[in-house]
Scaffold this active site. Structure first.
Site, PDB file in Angstrom:
ATOM      1  N   ARG A 137      -8.182  14.634 -71.559  1.00 32.90           N
ATOM      2  CA  ARG A 137      -9.111  15.644 -72.053  1.00 32.90           C
ATOM      3  C   ARG A 137     -10.488  15.404 -71.446  1.00 32.90           C
ATOM      4  O   ARG A 137     -10.880  14.243 -71.211  1.00 32.90           O
ATOM      5  CB  ARG A 137      -9.227  15.583 -73.577  1.00 32.90           C
ATOM      6  CG  ARG A 137      -8.017  16.141 -74.316  1.00 32.90           C
ATOM      7  CD  ARG A 137      -7.824  17.646 -74.109  1.00 32.90           C
ATOM      8  NE  ARG A 137      -6.712  18.183 -74.856  1.00 32.90           N
ATOM      9  CZ  ARG A 137      -5.497  18.437 -74.349  1.00 32.90           C
ATOM     10  NH1 ARG A 137      -5.249  18.206 -73.072  1.00 32.90           N
ATOM     11  NH2 ARG A 137      -4.555  18.953 -75.101  1.00 32.90           N
ATOM     12  N   HIS A 162      -6.630  22.241 -65.123  1.00 31.75           N
ATOM     13  CA  HIS A 162      -5.818  21.857 -66.288  1.00 31.75           C
ATOM     14  C   HIS A 162      -4.355  22.287 -66.096  1.00 31.75           C
ATOM     15  O   HIS A 162      -3.801  23.047 -66.899  1.00 31.75           O
ATOM     16  CB  HIS A 162      -6.399  22.481 -67.574  1.00 31.75           C
ATOM     17  CG  HIS A 162      -5.958  21.769 -68.827  1.00 31.75           C
ATOM     18  ND1 HIS A 162      -6.773  21.611 -69.916  1.00 31.75           N
ATOM     19  CD2 HIS A 162      -4.785  21.186 -69.162  1.00 31.75           C
ATOM     20  CE1 HIS A 162      -6.118  20.969 -70.877  1.00 31.75           C
ATOM     21  NE2 HIS A 162      -4.908  20.698 -70.438  1.00 31.75           N
TER      22      HIS A 162
HETATM   23  P1  NAP Z   1       1.355  10.500 -77.283  1.00 35.66           P
HETATM   24  O1  NAP Z   1       2.816  10.446 -77.028  1.00 35.66           O
HETATM   25  O2  NAP Z   1       0.864  10.773 -78.656  1.00 35.66           O
HETATM   26  O3  NAP Z   1       0.754   9.133 -76.762  1.00 35.66           O
HETATM   27  C1  NAP Z   1      -0.561   8.737 -76.988  1.00 35.66           C
HETATM   28  C2  NAP Z   1      -0.651   7.255 -76.657  1.00 35.66           C
HETATM   29  O4  NAP Z   1      -2.029   6.890 -76.666  1.00 35.66           O
HETATM   30  C3  NAP Z   1       0.082   6.387 -77.679  1.00 35.66           C
HETATM   31  O5  NAP Z   1       0.876   5.456 -76.981  1.00 35.66           O
HETATM   32  C4  NAP Z   1      -1.050   5.733 -78.448  1.00 35.66           C
HETATM   33  O6  NAP Z   1      -0.796   4.426 -78.904  1.00 35.66           O
HETATM   34  C5  NAP Z   1      -2.143   5.678 -77.408  1.00 35.66           C
HETATM   35  N1  NAP Z   1      -3.465   5.626 -78.063  1.00 35.66           N
HETATM   36  C6  NAP Z   1      -3.974   6.435 -79.010  1.00 35.66           C
HETATM   37  N2  NAP Z   1      -5.200   6.055 -79.369  1.00 35.66           N
HETATM   38  C7  NAP Z   1      -5.477   4.960 -78.638  1.00 35.66           C
HETATM   39  C8  NAP Z   1      -6.590   4.091 -78.560  1.00 35.66           C
HETATM   40  N3  NAP Z   1      -7.671   4.253 -79.327  1.00 35.66           N
HETATM   41  N4  NAP Z   1      -6.536   3.058 -77.696  1.00 35.66           N
HETATM   42  C9  NAP Z   1      -5.439   2.861 -76.925  1.00 35.66           C
HETATM   43  N5  NAP Z   1      -4.336   3.644 -76.956  1.00 35.66           N
HETATM   44  C10 NAP Z   1      -4.371   4.684 -77.798  1.00 35.66           C
HETATM   45  O7  NAP Z   1       0.666  11.591 -76.349  1.00 35.66           O
HETATM   46  P2  NAP Z   1       1.227  12.183 -74.967  1.00 35.66           P
HETATM   47  O8  NAP Z   1       2.262  13.220 -75.228  1.00 35.66           O
HETATM   48  O9  NAP Z   1       1.549  11.056 -74.059  1.00 35.66           O
HETATM   49  O10 NAP Z   1      -0.075  12.947 -74.443  1.00 35.66           O
HETATM   50  C11 NAP Z   1      -1.299  12.270 -74.254  1.00 35.66           C
HETATM   51  C12 NAP Z   1      -2.424  13.270 -74.066  1.00 35.66           C
HETATM   52  O11 NAP Z   1      -2.297  13.884 -72.790  1.00 35.66           O
HETATM   53  C13 NAP Z   1      -2.403  14.461 -75.021  1.00 35.66           C
HETATM   54  O12 NAP Z   1      -2.993  14.125 -76.252  1.00 35.66           O
HETATM   55  C14 NAP Z   1      -3.177  15.507 -74.277  1.00 35.66           C
HETATM   56  O13 NAP Z   1      -4.543  15.447 -74.610  1.00 35.66           O
HETATM   57  C15 NAP Z   1      -3.005  15.121 -72.809  1.00 35.66           C
HETATM   58  N6  NAP Z   1      -2.213  16.122 -72.062  1.00 35.66           N
HETATM   59  C16 NAP Z   1      -2.765  16.705 -70.979  1.00 35.66           C
HETATM   60  C17 NAP Z   1      -2.030  17.624 -70.262  1.00 35.66           C
HETATM   61  C18 NAP Z   1      -2.598  18.297 -69.056  1.00 35.66           C
HETATM   62  O14 NAP Z   1      -1.987  19.231 -68.534  1.00 35.66           O
HETATM   63  N7  NAP Z   1      -3.714  17.843 -68.540  1.00 35.66           N
HETATM   64  C19 NAP Z   1      -0.727  17.953 -70.660  1.00 35.66           C
HETATM   65  C20 NAP Z   1      -0.196  17.325 -71.766  1.00 35.66           C
HETATM   66  C21 NAP Z   1      -0.951  16.397 -72.476  1.00 35.66           C
HETATM   67  P3  NAP Z   1       0.221   4.051 -80.093  1.00 35.66           P
HETATM   68  O15 NAP Z   1       1.599   4.044 -79.452  1.00 35.66           O
HETATM   69  O16 NAP Z   1      -0.189   2.717 -80.523  1.00 35.66           O
HETATM   70  O17 NAP Z   1       0.061   5.095 -81.156  1.00 35.66           O
HETATM   71  C1  GLV Z   2      -2.092  20.196 -72.426  1.00 38.30           C
HETATM   72  O1  GLV Z   2      -3.190  19.890 -72.159  1.00 38.30           O
HETATM   73  C2  GLV Z   2      -1.366  19.745 -73.567  1.00 38.30           C
HETATM   74  O2  GLV Z   2      -1.961  19.135 -74.463  1.00 38.30           O
HETATM   75  O3  GLV Z   2      -0.142  19.985 -73.592  1.00 38.30           O
END
Ligand code: NAP
Ligand code: GLV
Length: 309
Positions: free
Chosen positions: A224, A272
């Site tokens: 983000r 994005h």
């Molecule tokens: P997720 O499965 O919820 O994983 C988040 C990870 O971050 C978890 O392993 C969590 O740790 C860790 N985390 C959270 N807070 C933390 C902190 N303070 N310090 C260190 N680690 C921390 O999320 P995801 O599906 O992988 O997606 C991650 C993010 O990518 C989304 O929230 C979104 O903002 C972004 N995203 C971007 C796009 C794009 O197109 N640019 C697309 C999709 C997603 P724990 O395992 O300990 O809970």
């Molecule tokens: C994209 O940014 C998502 O959160 O899926």
């Protein structure tokens, strides 16, 4: 009983057509043509107008169209007790790793340099950086970061990951918590941010953190825009502490026309798109959750509202 699609800044049409194709009898309303607000049971949303959901007294679930949910949780008038879900689906990590590999290999193989040299018809060689000599650090080892870490390690990179809680991933050196952040950063030449946006991770990509990376490090932010302190990035690029950055997400999207990132020679901007949600791929889980919400069954991919992701 109706499902409301609330989406701003993007088109609702692909979502509505895929929802209708999957369940033709579904009563779908597209904001702002809501009809009777009391008939709305379920909202599917991306960047809704703040305060919108408090109008729906019978709302049983708010579903994010993406993996992130901060765009929902930032609403100060969110109705209490309504569960929030997010997207977890194999096309998301697949798309993300493809983007990340593209950027990492461009960096290691000096692709931008050769594109520039081609325009100038210059035949100059630069030694490639081999994967085994590059420390990649991934912040956030969840659905996307965990997958990226594993796959980059298969390509031969020295991969480390930093997470809130300890995690074990084959071939990846993992760190957790604030105590181990510095050690993780010291390992890192290419930093990839895949954290959720929470109060604990906002502004985390700042000058102090950049100073702890290997000199000349490269930053990839695919999480983000609010993770990054923009002025600190510009400063670190100017001093050479960072050699470049690839940014897919921004504090203001679309990125304003007069923003310095657009024309910065060391910054790559993409709109994005690193892991776009594909409506056809995720509609089955949305409809499944719609039925679960109506019948009071546990939802798929419900987020922990207090934790923020
Ligand atoms: P997720 O499965 O919820 O994983 C988040 C990870 O971050 C978890 O392993 C969590 O740790 C860790 N985390 C959270 N807070 C933390 C902190 N303070 N310090 C260190 N680690 C921390 O999320 P995801 O599906 O992988 O997606 C991650 C993010 O990518 C989304 O929230 C979104 O903002 C972004 N995203 C971007 C796009 C794009 O197109 N640019 C697309 C999709 C997603 P724990 O395992 O300990 O809970
Ligand atoms: C994209 O940014 C998502 O959160 O899926």
């Amino acid at each position: 009983m109706a499902l409301l699609v609330v989406i701003t800044g993007y088109q609702a049409t692909p979502w509505v057509s895929k929802l209708q194709a999957f369940e033709p009898k579904l009563d779908i309303r597209v904001w702002p043509e809501v009809g009777d607000p009391d008939e709305i049971d379920f909202a599917l949303t991306w960047r809704h107008p703040m305060g919108e959901f408090k109008k729906y007294r019978n709302l049983k679930c708010i579903a994010s169209m993406g993996a992130g949910v901060e765009h929902i949780l930032c609403d100060p008038d969110l109705p209490h007790g309504v569960p929030i879900t997010r997207i977890v689906e194999p096309s998301m990590p697949q798309s993300m790793i493809e983007y990340v590999v593209m950027v990492v290999l461009n960096y290691c193989r000096h692709y931008d340099l050769y594109r520039k040299q081609q325009i100038e018809q210059q035949w100059l060689l630069k030694i490639p950086i081999l994967a085994r000599n590059v420390g990649i650090g991934i912040m956030g080892l969840g659905q996307l970061g965990g997958d990226a870490a594993e796959k980059l390690s298969h390509l031969g990179f020295q991969v480390a990951g930093w997470n809130r809680t300890p995690k074990i991933i084959n071939g990846v050196k993992t760190f957790s918590g604030d105590d181990q952040l510095n050690e993780f950063l010291a390992h890192t030449r290419i930093l990839i941010c895949l954290l959720p946006l929470t109060p604990g991770t906002k502004d985390i990509l700042n000058r102090d953190l950049f100073d702890k990376l290997q000199p000349g490090a490269y930053v990839i932010n695919v999480a983000r825009g609010e993770h990054l302190v923009e002025q600190d990035l510009l400063y670190a690029l100017e001093t050479g502490q960072l050699s470049g950055a690839c940014l897919d997400v921004f504090r203001t999207e679309p990125l304003p026309k007069d923003h310095p990132f657009w024309r910065h020679p060391k910054i790559v901007v993409t709109p994005h798109i690193s892991s776009l949600t594909i409506p056809a791929a995720v509609v089955p889980q949305i409809i499944e959750n719609y039925h679960r919400a109506l019948s009071g069954n546990p939802l798929l991919n419900e987020v922990d509202i207090r934790r923020g992701y």
